[in-house]
Scaffold this motif. Structure first.
Motif, mmCIF file in Angstrom:
data_model
loop_
_atom_site.group_PDB
_atom_site.id
_atom_site.type_symbol
_atom_site.label_atom_id
_atom_site.label_comp_id
_atom_site.label_asym_id
_atom_site.label_seq_id
_atom_site.Cartn_x
_atom_site.Cartn_y
_atom_site.Cartn_z
ATOM 1 N N VAL A 162 0.868 -1.172 0.000
ATOM 2 C CA VAL A 162 0.000 0.000 0.000
ATOM 3 C C VAL A 162 0.908 1.226 0.000
ATOM 4 O O VAL A 162 1.675 1.438 0.939
ATOM 5 N N PHE A 163 0.824 2.023 -1.070
ATOM 6 C CA PHE A 163 1.723 3.161 -1.245
ATOM 7 C C PHE A 163 1.006 4.482 -0.998
ATOM 8 O O PHE A 163 -0.224 4.569 -1.088
ATOM 9 N N GLN A 164 1.800 5.525 -0.739
ATOM 10 C CA GLN A 164 1.244 6.858 -0.515
ATOM 11 C C GLN A 164 0.496 7.365 -1.745
ATOM 12 O O GLN A 164 -0.559 7.988 -1.631
ATOM 13 N N GLU B 231 -10.717 -4.285 -11.691
ATOM 14 C CA GLU B 231 -9.572 -4.847 -12.414
ATOM 15 C C GLU B 231 -8.261 -4.553 -11.698
ATOM 16 O O GLU B 231 -7.341 -5.378 -11.718
ATOM 17 N N ASN B 232 -8.166 -3.372 -11.063
ATOM 18 C CA ASN B 232 -6.972 -3.058 -10.272
ATOM 19 C C ASN B 232 -6.837 -4.017 -9.093
ATOM 20 O O ASN B 232 -5.752 -4.515 -8.810
ATOM 21 N N MET C 172 -13.562 -8.749 -1.159
ATOM 22 C CA MET C 172 -12.674 -7.722 -0.631
ATOM 23 C C MET C 172 -13.263 -6.329 -0.829
ATOM 24 O O MET C 172 -13.141 -5.468 0.043
ATOM 25 N N ALA C 173 -13.914 -6.100 -1.972
ATOM 26 C CA ALA C 173 -14.553 -4.804 -2.217
ATOM 27 C C ALA C 173 -15.662 -4.563 -1.190
ATOM 28 O O ALA C 173 -15.805 -3.450 -0.664
ATOM 29 N N LYS C 174 -16.426 -5.598 -0.876
ATOM 30 C CA LYS C 174 -17.483 -5.477 0.118
ATOM 31 C C LYS C 174 -16.894 -5.177 1.498
ATOM 32 O O LYS C 174 -17.387 -4.307 2.225
ATOM 33 N N ARG C 175 -15.821 -5.878 1.859
ATOM 34 C CA ARG C 175 -15.206 -5.686 3.173
ATOM 35 C C ARG C 175 -14.679 -4.261 3.335
ATOM 36 O O ARG C 175 -14.691 -3.698 4.434
ATOM 37 N N ALA D 55 -7.478 -3.072 -0.868
ATOM 38 C CA ALA D 55 -8.132 -4.282 -1.379
ATOM 39 C C ALA D 55 -7.183 -5.056 -2.288
ATOM 40 O O ALA D 55 -7.097 -6.288 -2.215
ATOM 41 N N ARG D 56 -6.475 -4.342 -3.147
ATOM 42 C CA ARG D 56 -5.510 -4.987 -4.053
ATOM 43 C C ARG D 56 -4.400 -5.671 -3.259
ATOM 44 O O ARG D 56 -3.965 -6.776 -3.605
ATOM 45 N N ALA D 57 -3.951 -5.027 -2.180
ATOM 46 C CA ALA D 57 -2.873 -5.595 -1.371
ATOM 47 C C ALA D 57 -3.320 -6.848 -0.628
ATOM 48 O O ALA D 57 -2.528 -7.760 -0.401
ATOM 49 N N LEU D 58 -4.598 -6.896 -0.244
ATOM 50 C CA LEU D 58 -5.091 -7.985 0.600
ATOM 51 C C LEU D 58 -5.700 -9.147 -0.168
ATOM 52 O O LEU D 58 -5.843 -10.245 0.383
ATOM 53 N N VAL D 59 -6.056 -8.934 -1.432
ATOM 54 C CA VAL D 59 -6.863 -9.920 -2.155
ATOM 55 C C VAL D 59 -6.139 -11.253 -2.360
ATOM 56 O O VAL D 59 -6.786 -12.304 -2.507
ATOM 57 N N THR D 60 -4.819 -11.252 -2.337
ATOM 58 C CA THR D 60 -4.062 -12.492 -2.508
ATOM 59 C C THR D 60 -3.758 -13.183 -1.180
ATOM 60 O O THR D 60 -3.055 -14.192 -1.163
ATOM 61 N N SER D 61 -4.280 -12.633 -0.081
ATOM 62 C CA SER D 61 -3.998 -13.158 1.270
ATOM 63 C C SER D 61 -2.493 -13.257 1.522
ATOM 64 O O SER D 61 -1.969 -14.331 1.830
ATOM 65 N N PRO D 62 -1.770 -12.135 1.386
ATOM 66 C CA PRO D 62 -0.305 -12.163 1.531
ATOM 67 C C PRO D 62 0.112 -12.447 2.970
ATOM 68 O O PRO D 62 -0.649 -12.209 3.921
ATOM 69 N N LYS D 63 1.321 -12.932 3.126
ATOM 70 C CA LYS D 63 1.861 -13.186 4.460
ATOM 71 C C LYS D 63 2.137 -11.874 5.198
ATOM 72 O O LYS D 63 2.051 -11.806 6.416
ATOM 73 N N LEU D 64 2.493 -10.821 4.436
ATOM 74 C CA LEU D 64 2.855 -9.541 5.042
ATOM 75 C C LEU D 64 2.400 -8.398 4.146
ATOM 76 O O LEU D 64 2.601 -8.435 2.936
ATOM 77 N N ILE D 65 1.773 -7.383 4.755
ATOM 78 C CA ILE D 65 1.386 -6.168 4.035
ATOM 79 C C ILE D 65 2.358 -5.060 4.420
ATOM 80 O O ILE D 65 2.563 -4.785 5.605
ATOM 81 N N LEU D 66 2.950 -4.423 3.427
ATOM 82 C CA LEU D 66 3.885 -3.321 3.642
ATOM 83 C C LEU D 66 3.212 -2.023 3.212
ATOM 84 O O LEU D 66 2.797 -1.880 2.064
ATOM 85 N N ALA D 67 3.074 -1.091 4.149
ATOM 86 C CA ALA D 67 2.413 0.183 3.878
ATOM 87 C C ALA D 67 3.419 1.317 4.032
ATOM 88 O O ALA D 67 4.017 1.477 5.093
#
Length: 255
Positions: free
Chosen positions: A91-93, A105-106, A128-131, A156-168
Motif C-alpha cells: 500500500v503506497f502513498q 480490475e486493479n 474484498m470490495a465489500k469488506r 483491497a488490491r494488497a489484501l486480495v491475494t492473502s499475503p503473508k505480510l502487508i507493507l504500507a
C-alpha cells in the motif's frame, strides 16, 4: 503467535571506496503473525531503506531477512517478482493504481497475473470490495473516485491475494484527515478480523497510534520500541509524541 518476519543484523551501505554511507546499522527485530507494526523516525533515519529491504526492492549489504522461514537474501533474482506477488501486499502513498483499469480490475491484477481461475478472481474481488466498502465502485476508473476511495482500492488490491505480510509506505500521506481516519480504522479492522500482518512506515504519530507496536529508527539504528498493550489509543498517541521529541524528529499531520 508464530514469527512471520525476522530481520537479523541487517546493514545497508551506499557509496564507493572513497565515501561510504551506512544507511542501516545492525538492525534486528521480529514481527509475529497478526501484528500491526509501525516504523517511525526522522527523515533520513533509514526507515524507508528498511522497508525496501523487506520488500526485496533493494538488497541488504549484510545480514538476513526471513519471511515465514524463507531467507529473502537467498532468493534468485529471476524469482523475486513471483515471490513478491505471492507473499507480499503493498500500500503506497500515491496509490499506484492503473488508470486504464477499473477499480475491480486493479484489485484483481495480482490474481490475474498469478493465473487464478476467473470464478475465484470474481469471488475474491467481490468479497474484498465489500469488506472495504467499495462494492459500488468496482466498475469505475481511478480518476472517477476520491483519494480515500483510491487508497481503499489499494488496500483491497494488497489484501486480495492473502499475503503473508502487508507493507504500507506512508499510506495516509496523500489523504485528508477524514480519509486518513477511515483508512486507519480499515487497516486496524483488517488486522483484527483477518489477522493480517501489517508493517507500516509513517511520519504521522496519529497513524502510528493505531499500531500494536512501534519501532523507532534513528541514524540507521533501532533506537527503541514501544508496545501499546491495553492502553487507549489517545494515551499511546501521547507516548509516541514524547518519544518523537526524544528522537529530535519532525512531527507531521497531527490530528
Amino acid at each position: 503467535m508464530k514469527p512471520i518476519l525476522e530481520v537479523v543484523n541487517i546493514e545497508k551501505y551506499y557509496g564507493g571506496k572513497t565515501s561510504v554511507t551506512k544507511a542501516l546499522n545492525d538492525i534486528s527485530f521480529t514481527v509475529h503473525e497478526g501484528e500491526f507494526i509501525g516504523v517511525m523516525g526522522p527523515s533520513g533515519s533509514g526507515k524507508t531503506t528498511l522497508l525496501n529491504m523487506i520488500a526485496t526492492i533493494d538488497e541488504v549489504s549484510a545480514g538476513h531477512i526471513h519471511l515465514d522461514n524463507q531467507d529473502l537474501t537467498e532468493i534468485h533474482p529471476k524469482k523475486m517478482a513471483q515471490f513478491r506477488r505471492e507473499n507480499l501486499g503493498f500500500v503506497f502513498q500515491d496509490f499506484n493504481l492503473l488508470d486504464t483499469l477499473t477499480v475491480g480490475e486493479n484489485i484483481a491484477l495480482a490474481l490475474t497475473i498469478n493465473q487464478y481461475k476467473d470464478t475465484e478472481i470474481d469471488e475474491r474481488v467481490q468479497q474484498m470490495a465489500k469488506r472495504l466498502g467499495i462494492s459500488e465502485l468496482v466498475d469505475k476508473y481511478p480518476y472517477e473516485i476520491s483519494g480515500g476511495q483510491k487508497q481503499r482500492t489499494a488496500c483491497a488490491r494488497a489484501l486480495v491475494t492473502s499475503p503473508k505480510l502487508i507493507l504500507a509506505d506512508e499510506p495516509t500521506g496523500a489523504l485528508d484527515s477524514k480519509s486518513s481516519q477511515i483508512l486507519l480504522e480499515t487497516l486496524s479492522d483488517l488486522n483484527r478480523q483477518l489477522n493480517a500482518t501489517i508493517l507500516m512506515v509513517t511520519h504521522d504519530p496519529y497513524a502510528a497510534s493505531y499500531c500494536s507496536r512501534i519501532l523507532f529508527i534513528k541514524d540507521g539504528k533501532l533506537f527503541t520500541e514501544m508496545i501499546r498493550g491495553e492502553q487507549p489509543r489517545k494515551v499511546f498517541f501521547s507516548r509516541i509524541l514524547d518519544t518523537i521529541a526524544l528522537l529530535g524528529g519532525e512531527i507531521t499531520n497531527v490530528h
